[in-house]
Design a protein around this motif. Structure first.
Motif, mmCIF file in Angstrom:
data_model
loop_
_atom_site.group_PDB
_atom_site.id
_atom_site.type_symbol
_atom_site.label_atom_id
_atom_site.label_comp_id
_atom_site.label_asym_id
_atom_site.label_seq_id
_atom_site.Cartn_x
_atom_site.Cartn_y
_atom_site.Cartn_z
ATOM 1 N N ARG A 40 0.856 -1.184 0.000
ATOM 2 C CA ARG A 40 0.000 0.000 0.000
ATOM 3 C C ARG A 40 0.892 1.234 0.000
ATOM 4 O O ARG A 40 2.101 1.134 0.144
ATOM 5 C CB ARG A 40 -0.942 -0.015 1.216
ATOM 6 N N ARG A 59 -6.915 -0.453 -7.311
ATOM 7 C CA ARG A 59 -7.378 0.599 -6.380
ATOM 8 C C ARG A 59 -7.559 1.869 -7.209
ATOM 9 O O ARG A 59 -6.736 2.159 -8.079
ATOM 10 C CB ARG A 59 -6.381 0.839 -5.236
ATOM 11 N N ASN A 80 -5.638 12.277 -0.010
ATOM 12 C CA ASN A 80 -4.752 11.470 0.841
ATOM 13 C C ASN A 80 -5.619 10.717 1.839
ATOM 14 O O ASN A 80 -6.850 10.881 1.861
ATOM 15 C CB ASN A 80 -3.720 12.363 1.549
ATOM 16 N N LYS A 81 -4.983 9.896 2.643
ATOM 17 C CA LYS A 81 -5.684 9.040 3.609
ATOM 18 C C LYS A 81 -6.774 9.789 4.372
ATOM 19 O O LYS A 81 -6.572 10.933 4.777
ATOM 20 C CB LYS A 81 -4.648 8.460 4.574
HETATM 21 O O1 MRU Z 1 -4.750 3.194 1.896
HETATM 22 P P1 MRU Z 1 -3.264 3.439 1.902
HETATM 23 O O2 MRU Z 1 -2.592 2.924 3.128
HETATM 24 O O3 MRU Z 1 -2.612 2.940 0.628
HETATM 25 O O4 MRU Z 1 -3.124 5.009 1.910
HETATM 26 C C1 MRU Z 1 -1.850 5.569 1.809
HETATM 27 C C2 MRU Z 1 -1.828 7.043 1.934
HETATM 28 O O5 MRU Z 1 -2.829 7.699 1.990
HETATM 29 C C3 MRU Z 1 -0.469 7.680 1.886
HETATM 30 O O6 MRU Z 1 -0.463 8.838 2.650
HETATM 31 C C4 MRU Z 1 -0.164 8.044 0.423
HETATM 32 O O7 MRU Z 1 -0.313 6.928 -0.398
HETATM 33 C C5 MRU Z 1 1.207 8.563 0.280
HETATM 34 S S1 MRU Z 1 2.436 7.289 0.429
HETATM 35 C C6 MRU Z 1 3.964 7.994 0.214
#
Ligand code: MRU
Length: 358
Positions: free
Chosen positions: A49, A94, A252-253
Motif C-alpha cells: 500500500r 485501487r 490522501n488518507k
Molecule cells: O490506503 P493506503 O494505506 O494505501 O493510503 C496511503 C496514503 O494515503 C499515503 O499517505 C499516500 O499513499 C502517500 S504514500 C507515500
C-alpha cells in the motif's frame, strides 16, 4: 536501517516479493507473488500500500503477466493481448492513487514501442527493465523529497498522518523521509503519528518504521490531534498524497482534510510531500478524484475485533480531499511548490517535462 517494502527476486523468470503490511507490526513476513492475481489481491487488501509502492507493484505485475504468457507458451500476438488485459486488472485494483495507473501505463507505453512480433520473452525482458527503472527512480525521488522536505520543516514537533515511509514507496518515503532526513542530519524534535483509523497505518506502520530507525515516536488517536495542536507542541504537519489535481487539491488518507483544517485553525503550517507521478494534471480540481470506499468490516471490526454491533452500517471512505488553500507547500523531487497555485505547480513540474529529474 531503511526497510525495503518490495523486491524482485531472480531473473526475468523470477517473481515479486513484498512485505505483507497487514501483518505488521506483529510479524515481518515476505509474500511471494508469482502471478498477477496474487499482486492484484495484495494491492486490494493493502498487503502492499502507499501510492508509490502500489505503482511499483503494478509495474512488476506487468513483468509477471509476461511471465504468465511464457509459461502458457502463448504466441506473440496472444502474449501481447494477455499482458494488455492484465494491465487493466492491475491499474484498476485501487482507484484513488494515480501512481498505480501511471506506472502501469508507462509499462504499456514500453510494450507499444516494441516490434509488433515481439514474443513473450521479449515482453518479459522489456517489462522487467521498465519496472526496475520505475523502482530505481522512486528511490532517487524519495531522497530528493526527503532533502527538500527537511529544509522546509521548521524547528519543533512534527505531526504526520498515515504511513508515507519506506513501506509506502520504493525508497525512504515522502513525508516520512522529510522527517527522517531532518533527524539523520542531527536535528532533534518530537515526532507525532496519528494512529490513522480505521486500518492504523500510522500506529502499525509509521511507528514501526521509526522504531526500527531508533527515532522516538508518539502515537495519538486521530481525535487527539486538535488538542495536541492546541498545546503548541507541533510546529508543522506533513502528510503524503495519492493524487494531486491541477489546482493543487490533494487526495490522501481519510482524516488528512480534517487535520489540515485543524492546522489552519491553530496557525500551524501544513505540508504535503509527493513525487511528480502523484500529480494528475488531467483533473482540474479535487472534486473529480475517485474516492475509494472500503468494506464496512474495517470500521466495525478494527483489527478483527468487534467494535460495533454487527448490524450497524459503516461509512468508510479510504481517502479525502484537502483543498489547495489549506496546504502551505507541496514538496516534490523538484523543490517546494508554495504558494499552492496552478501557476506554481506548472512552474515546478516543468522541470519534469524538461527531463530535469534528480
Ligand atoms: O490506503 P493506503 O494505506 O494505501 O493510503 C496511503 C496514503 O494515503 C499515503 O499517505 C499516500 O499513499 C502517500 S504514500 C507515500
Amino acid at each position: 536501517m531503511i526497510p525495503v517494502s518490495l523486491r524482485w527476486v531472480g531473473d526475468v523468470a523470477g517473481h515479486l516479493e513484498l512485505i505483507d503490511q497487514t501483518l505488521l507490526p506483529a510479524e515481518l513476513s515476505w509474500l511471494p507473488c508469482r502471478d498477477v492475481p496474487t499482486v492484484v489481491e495484495a494491492i486490494k487488501s493493502l498487503r502492499v500500500r502507499g501510492a508509490p509502492a502500489i505503482g511499483i507493484a503494478g509495474a512488476y505485475g506487468m513483468a509477471l503477466a509476461a511471465g504468465e504468457a511464457i509459461r502458457g507458451r502463448m504466441a506473440a500476438g496472444h502474449a501481447r493481448a494477455h499482458v494488455l488485459a492484465r494491465a487493466e486488472e492491475l491499474a484498476t485494483a485501487r482507484p484513488t492513487a494515480v501512481n498505480l495507473r501511471w506506472a502501469v501505463e508507462r509499462c504499456v507505453g514500453m510494450i507499444d514501442r516494441l516490434p509488433s512480433d515481439a514474443d513473450a520473452a521479449a515482453l518479459a525482458t522489456a517489462l522487467l527493465a521498465e519496472a526496475d527503472a520505475i523502482h530505481d527512480e522512486d528511490r532517487r525521488l524519495c531522497e530528493a523529497i526527503g532533502l527538500h522536505g527537511a529544509a522546509v520543516l521548521p524547528e519543533g514537533g512534527v505531526l504526520t498522518h498515515c504511513n508515507t515511509g519506506a513501506l509506502a514507496t520504493g525508497g525512504a518515503g515522502t513525508a516520512l523521509a522529510a522527517i527522517t532526513t531532518a533527524w539523520d542530519s542531527g536535528r532533534r524534535f518530537e515526532v507525532f503519528a496519528d494512529e490513522t483509523r480505521p486500518l492504523f497505518q500510522g500506529a502499525r506502520l509509521t511507528a514501526w518504521e521509526l522504531v526500527q530507525r531508533g527515532i522516538p515516536v508518539t502515537v495519538l488517536c486521530d481525535s487527539a490531534a486538535a488538542h495536541l495542536l492546541k498545546t503548541g507542541r507541533v510546529a508543522a504537519c506533513i502528510v503524503g498524497a495519492d493524487r494531486i489535481t491541477a489546482n493543487g487539491d490533494t487526495a490522501n488518507k481519510i482524516g488528512t482534510y480534517g487535520l489540515a483544517i485543524l492546522a489552519e485553525a491553530h496557525g500551524v503550517p501544513f505540508f504535503v510531500a509527493a513525487p511528480s507521478s502523484t500529480f494528475d494534471l488531467s483533473l482540474d480540481t479535487g472534486a473529480e478524484i475517485p474516492i475509494e470506499e472500503r468494506a464496512a468490516a474495517e470500521v466495525l471490526r478494527p483489527l478483527g475485533t468487534a467494535a460495533a454491533p454487527d448490524n450497524a452500517k459503516a461509512f468508510n471512505p479510504a481517502f479525502d480531499v484537502t483543498p489547495a488553500r489549506l496546504i502551505s507547500g507541496i514538496i516534490t523531487e523538484h523543490g517546494v511548490i508554495s504558494p499552492v497555485t496552478r501557476e506554481q505547480i506548472h512552474l515546478v513540474l516543468r522541470a519534469r517535462s524538461l527531463g530535469n529529474s534528480p
